[in-house]
Design an enzyme around this catalytic site. Structure first.
Site, PDB file in Angstrom:
ATOM      1  N   TYR A 134      -9.019 -40.032 -65.325  1.00  0.00           N
ATOM      2  CA  TYR A 134      -7.864 -39.770 -64.454  1.00  0.00           C
ATOM      3  C   TYR A 134      -8.056 -40.444 -63.102  1.00  0.00           C
ATOM      4  O   TYR A 134      -7.203 -41.219 -62.646  1.00  0.00           O
ATOM      5  CB  TYR A 134      -7.664 -38.258 -64.266  1.00  0.00           C
ATOM      6  N   THR A 163      -4.532 -39.388 -55.033  1.00  0.00           N
ATOM      7  CA  THR A 163      -5.418 -38.226 -54.982  1.00  0.00           C
ATOM      8  C   THR A 163      -6.726 -38.528 -54.251  1.00  0.00           C
ATOM      9  O   THR A 163      -7.175 -39.685 -54.228  1.00  0.00           O
ATOM     10  CB  THR A 163      -5.747 -37.772 -56.427  1.00  0.00           C
ATOM     11  N   ASP A 164      -7.355 -37.481 -53.711  1.00  0.00           N
ATOM     12  CA  ASP A 164      -8.675 -37.661 -53.090  1.00  0.00           C
ATOM     13  C   ASP A 164      -9.755 -37.904 -54.150  1.00  0.00           C
ATOM     14  O   ASP A 164     -10.870 -38.312 -53.816  1.00  0.00           O
ATOM     15  CB  ASP A 164      -9.038 -36.447 -52.217  1.00  0.00           C
ATOM     16  N   GLU A 165      -9.415 -37.672 -55.426  1.00  0.00           N
ATOM     17  CA  GLU A 165     -10.425 -37.832 -56.477  1.00  0.00           C
ATOM     18  C   GLU A 165     -10.868 -39.285 -56.645  1.00  0.00           C
ATOM     19  O   GLU A 165     -11.899 -39.554 -57.244  1.00  0.00           O
ATOM     20  CB  GLU A 165      -9.906 -37.268 -57.811  1.00  0.00           C
ATOM     21  N   ILE A 186       4.656 -31.286 -57.933  1.00  0.00           N
ATOM     22  CA  ILE A 186       4.883 -31.708 -56.540  1.00  0.00           C
ATOM     23  C   ILE A 186       6.262 -32.357 -56.416  1.00  0.00           C
ATOM     24  O   ILE A 186       7.010 -32.101 -55.460  1.00  0.00           O
ATOM     25  CB  ILE A 186       3.773 -32.689 -56.081  1.00  0.00           C
ATOM     26  N   GLY A 218       8.696 -38.924 -61.389  1.00  0.00           N
ATOM     27  CA  GLY A 218       7.922 -37.697 -61.630  1.00  0.00           C
ATOM     28  C   GLY A 218       8.476 -36.491 -60.899  1.00  0.00           C
ATOM     29  O   GLY A 218       7.757 -35.529 -60.639  1.00  0.00           O
ATOM     30  N   GLY A 219       9.768 -36.523 -60.602  1.00  0.00           N
ATOM     31  CA  GLY A 219      10.391 -35.442 -59.834  1.00  0.00           C
ATOM     32  C   GLY A 219      10.579 -34.152 -60.607  1.00  0.00           C
ATOM     33  O   GLY A 219      10.943 -33.124 -60.026  1.00  0.00           O
ATOM     34  N   ALA A 220      10.309 -34.184 -61.936  1.00  0.00           N
ATOM     35  CA  ALA A 220      10.392 -32.929 -62.701  1.00  0.00           C
ATOM     36  C   ALA A 220       9.018 -32.288 -62.845  1.00  0.00           C
ATOM     37  O   ALA A 220       8.859 -31.289 -63.543  1.00  0.00           O
ATOM     38  CB  ALA A 220      11.012 -33.189 -64.070  1.00  0.00           C
ATOM     39  N   GLY A 221       8.017 -32.864 -62.189  1.00  0.00           N
ATOM     40  CA  GLY A 221       6.675 -32.283 -62.205  1.00  0.00           C
ATOM     41  C   GLY A 221       6.512 -31.309 -61.042  1.00  0.00           C
ATOM     42  O   GLY A 221       7.474 -30.988 -60.329  1.00  0.00           O
ATOM     43  N   LYS A 223      -5.988 -43.538 -61.280  1.00  0.00           N
ATOM     44  CA  LYS A 223      -5.299 -43.431 -59.979  1.00  0.00           C
ATOM     45  C   LYS A 223      -5.890 -44.455 -58.997  1.00  0.00           C
ATOM     46  O   LYS A 223      -5.157 -45.065 -58.218  1.00  0.00           O
ATOM     47  CB  LYS A 223      -5.433 -42.006 -59.408  1.00  0.00           C
TER      48      LYS A 223
HETATM   49  P1  NAD Z   1       2.620 -33.166 -62.805  1.00  0.00           P
HETATM   50  O1  NAD Z   1       1.766 -33.449 -63.996  1.00  0.00           O
HETATM   51  O2  NAD Z   1       3.017 -31.763 -62.529  1.00  0.00           O
HETATM   52  O3  NAD Z   1       3.958 -34.024 -62.891  1.00  0.00           O
HETATM   53  C1  NAD Z   1       3.977 -35.365 -63.288  1.00  0.00           C
HETATM   54  C2  NAD Z   1       5.391 -35.718 -63.705  1.00  0.00           C
HETATM   55  O4  NAD Z   1       5.380 -37.102 -64.114  1.00  0.00           O
HETATM   56  C3  NAD Z   1       5.899 -34.908 -64.914  1.00  0.00           C
HETATM   57  O5  NAD Z   1       7.172 -34.369 -64.638  1.00  0.00           O
HETATM   58  C4  NAD Z   1       5.954 -35.924 -66.039  1.00  0.00           C
HETATM   59  O6  NAD Z   1       6.997 -35.664 -66.973  1.00  0.00           O
HETATM   60  C5  NAD Z   1       6.176 -37.226 -65.289  1.00  0.00           C
HETATM   61  N1  NAD Z   1       5.694 -38.379 -66.061  1.00  0.00           N
HETATM   62  C6  NAD Z   1       4.493 -38.512 -66.696  1.00  0.00           C
HETATM   63  N2  NAD Z   1       4.434 -39.691 -67.332  1.00  0.00           N
HETATM   64  C7  NAD Z   1       5.612 -40.338 -67.072  1.00  0.00           C
HETATM   65  C8  NAD Z   1       6.133 -41.599 -67.446  1.00  0.00           C
HETATM   66  N3  NAD Z   1       5.437 -42.431 -68.224  1.00  0.00           N
HETATM   67  N4  NAD Z   1       7.366 -41.956 -66.994  1.00  0.00           N
HETATM   68  C9  NAD Z   1       8.082 -41.098 -66.214  1.00  0.00           C
HETATM   69  N5  NAD Z   1       7.647 -39.880 -65.844  1.00  0.00           N
HETATM   70  C10 NAD Z   1       6.417 -39.503 -66.270  1.00  0.00           C
HETATM   71  O7  NAD Z   1       1.850 -33.796 -61.570  1.00  0.00           O
HETATM   72  P2  NAD Z   1       1.813 -33.303 -60.053  1.00  0.00           P
HETATM   73  O8  NAD Z   1       0.733 -32.305 -59.921  1.00  0.00           O
HETATM   74  O9  NAD Z   1       3.181 -32.975 -59.598  1.00  0.00           O
HETATM   75  O10 NAD Z   1       1.315 -34.643 -59.362  1.00  0.00           O
HETATM   76  C11 NAD Z   1       2.242 -35.610 -58.867  1.00  0.00           C
HETATM   77  C12 NAD Z   1       1.475 -36.795 -58.325  1.00  0.00           C
HETATM   78  O11 NAD Z   1       0.571 -36.356 -57.307  1.00  0.00           O
HETATM   79  C13 NAD Z   1       0.609 -37.494 -59.382  1.00  0.00           C
HETATM   80  O12 NAD Z   1       0.682 -38.873 -59.149  1.00  0.00           O
HETATM   81  C14 NAD Z   1      -0.788 -36.986 -59.112  1.00  0.00           C
HETATM   82  O13 NAD Z   1      -1.764 -37.929 -59.478  1.00  0.00           O
HETATM   83  C15 NAD Z   1      -0.742 -36.765 -57.608  1.00  0.00           C
HETATM   84  N6  NAD Z   1      -1.660 -35.725 -57.138  1.00  0.00           N
HETATM   85  C16 NAD Z   1      -1.545 -34.434 -57.574  1.00  0.00           C
HETATM   86  C17 NAD Z   1      -2.414 -33.459 -57.076  1.00  0.00           C
HETATM   87  C18 NAD Z   1      -2.318 -32.027 -57.505  1.00  0.00           C
HETATM   88  O14 NAD Z   1      -3.147 -31.221 -57.086  1.00  0.00           O
HETATM   89  N7  NAD Z   1      -1.340 -31.621 -58.283  1.00  0.00           N
HETATM   90  C19 NAD Z   1      -3.407 -33.798 -56.151  1.00  0.00           C
HETATM   91  C20 NAD Z   1      -3.496 -35.129 -55.734  1.00  0.00           C
HETATM   92  C21 NAD Z   1      -2.600 -36.074 -56.203  1.00  0.00           C
END
Ligand code: NAD
Length: 330
Positions: free
Chosen positions: A159, A134-136, A16, A11-14, A163
């Site tokens: 969701y 997540t804290d959720e 966080i 998930g490195g293209a997301g 998680k």
């Molecule tokens: P995001 O939606 O921005 O990024 C998720 C990434 O996962 C995307 O790049 C997507 O292409 C990739 N992905 C999705 N399904 C996939 C699959 N089947 N195979 C490979 N890659 C896949 O999410 P984020 O906000 O960066 O969150 C990252 C992590 O942190 C998640 O696990 C999320 O639950 C957790 N989190 C996020 C937050 C927040 O506020 N953003 C808070 C608490 C926890």
């Protein structure tokens, strides 16, 4: 120089994940970082443009729901560490269509665990499976109290249930198979490069475009906001100093009612745009509350503060200002 390691970040293209990839490839030239991402709508490779020039970085497009693909990937890369962020992450989408959340967040996490267990076998020394959550998963708080590492799980959306399920699987692999794991559960992240579906980027975009600012219910729900780079620093610390089998909660010490956050964004964005104070208030539009909408999240992060010496550094208004300027292209 730190010992060389082979690290898989999912998930490195997301949102966080992209901040984490950028930090680790820069700070640890000795680490070989593989970023695995299936590039869903939520991803953005443009945020990783500068990474291409780093010799210790490689991007691979792939889906964590494909077990055989993961097994091949692990075999050819000999990973020491997995930092697992890949997920479907938007609560509203999970209400409209939960299927992807079950397959990616639960099945995908299980595929990674099983692959790590299989490939690491008995030689688990210096290995780590780090799960980002997540804290959720803890449900909803009333006015008082905070979540801690000891809080019971009580997820209330598809969701958060997906998680929670993945957290349970990760812990089960620790207890049952001795897989070296660590988990962190953080509050709502904000900062540059988040997808426009999320509250803060959506509000900024709509203020700029003079479009409706949809706010659930009466906007009284409370969230704790964590600047993404503070989160990434916490991940770095847990990666290097966290205790195997432990959980760490990460918060931003910024509890805000949604409506107050929207007021603040209006004030700050209007000011950057040179508009008169309160210009965009008329755009606020209250919409029916989200089903199962948790009232309040708040985090007691004394464990990570006391044991690992972390604390969030970004003052909230400065973090918001950086975020607003990023989305305005300034
Ligand atoms: P995001 O939606 O921005 O990024 C998720 C990434 O996962 C995307 O790049 C997507 O292409 C990739 N992905 C999705 N399904 C996939 C699959 N089947 N195979 C490979 N890659 C896949 O999410 P984020 O906000 O960066 O969150 C990252 C992590 O942190 C998640 O696990 C999320 O639950 C957790 N989190 C996020 C937050 C927040 O506020 N953003 C808070 C608490 C926890």
């Amino acid at each position: 120089m730190s010992k060389s390691k082979s690290i898989l970040i999912t998930g490195g293209a997301g949102f966080i994940g992209s901040h984490l990839v950028k930090k680790l490839i820069k700070d640890y030239p000795n680490y070989r970082i593989v970023n695995l991402d299936s590039l869903t709508y939520a991803s953005n490779l443009k945020n990783l443009e500068n990474c291409k020039s780093f010799p210790n970085y490689k991007f691979i497009k792939g889906d964590i729901r494909k077990l055989e693909f993961l097994q091949e990937l692990f075999k050819s890369n000999n990973f020491d560490i997995v930092i697992h962020l890949a997920a479907e992450s938007h609560v509203d989408n999970s209400i409209n269509n939960p299927f992807q959340f079950i397959s990616t967040n639960i099945q995908g996490t299980h595929n990674l665990l099983e692959t790590a267990r299989d490939l690491w076998g008995k030689n688990k020394k210096d290995k780590l499976f780090y799960h980002i959550s997540t804290d959720e998963v803890f449900g909803s708080l009333a006015k008082g109290g905070k979540f801690s590492e000891k809080s019971n799980y009580d997820p209330r959306s598809p969701y958060s249930a997906s998680k929670a399920s993945s957290d349970h699987l990760v812990r089960a692999y620790y207890h049952t198979y001795g897989l070296p794991i660590v988990i962190s559960n953080c509050s709502n992240n904000y900062g540059p490069a988040q997808h426009f579906e999320k509250l803060i980027p959506l509000m900024i975009k709509n203020i700029v475009d003079k479009k409706s600012l949809p706010v659930y219910g009466e906007g009284k729900n409370i969230r704790d906001w964590l600047y993404v780079e503070d989160h990434v620093e916490a991940i770095d610390l847990i990666l290097h100093k966290g205790k195997i089998g432990e959980t760490y909660l990460i918060g931003g010490d910024n509890e805000k009612r949604n409506i107050d956050l929207v007021f603040k964004l209006i004030k700050m964005t209007d000011s950057v745009l040179g508009r008169s104070e309160g210009f965009s208030k008329k755009l606020i539009h209250f919409i029916p509350d989200r089903p199962g909408h948790d009232y309040r999240y708040a985090i007691d992060d004394s464990k990570i503060k006391e044991e690992l010496g972390w604390k969030p550094k970004m003052p909230f208004e400065l973090g918001l200002d950086k975020t607003i300027r990023y989305y305005l292209g300034l």
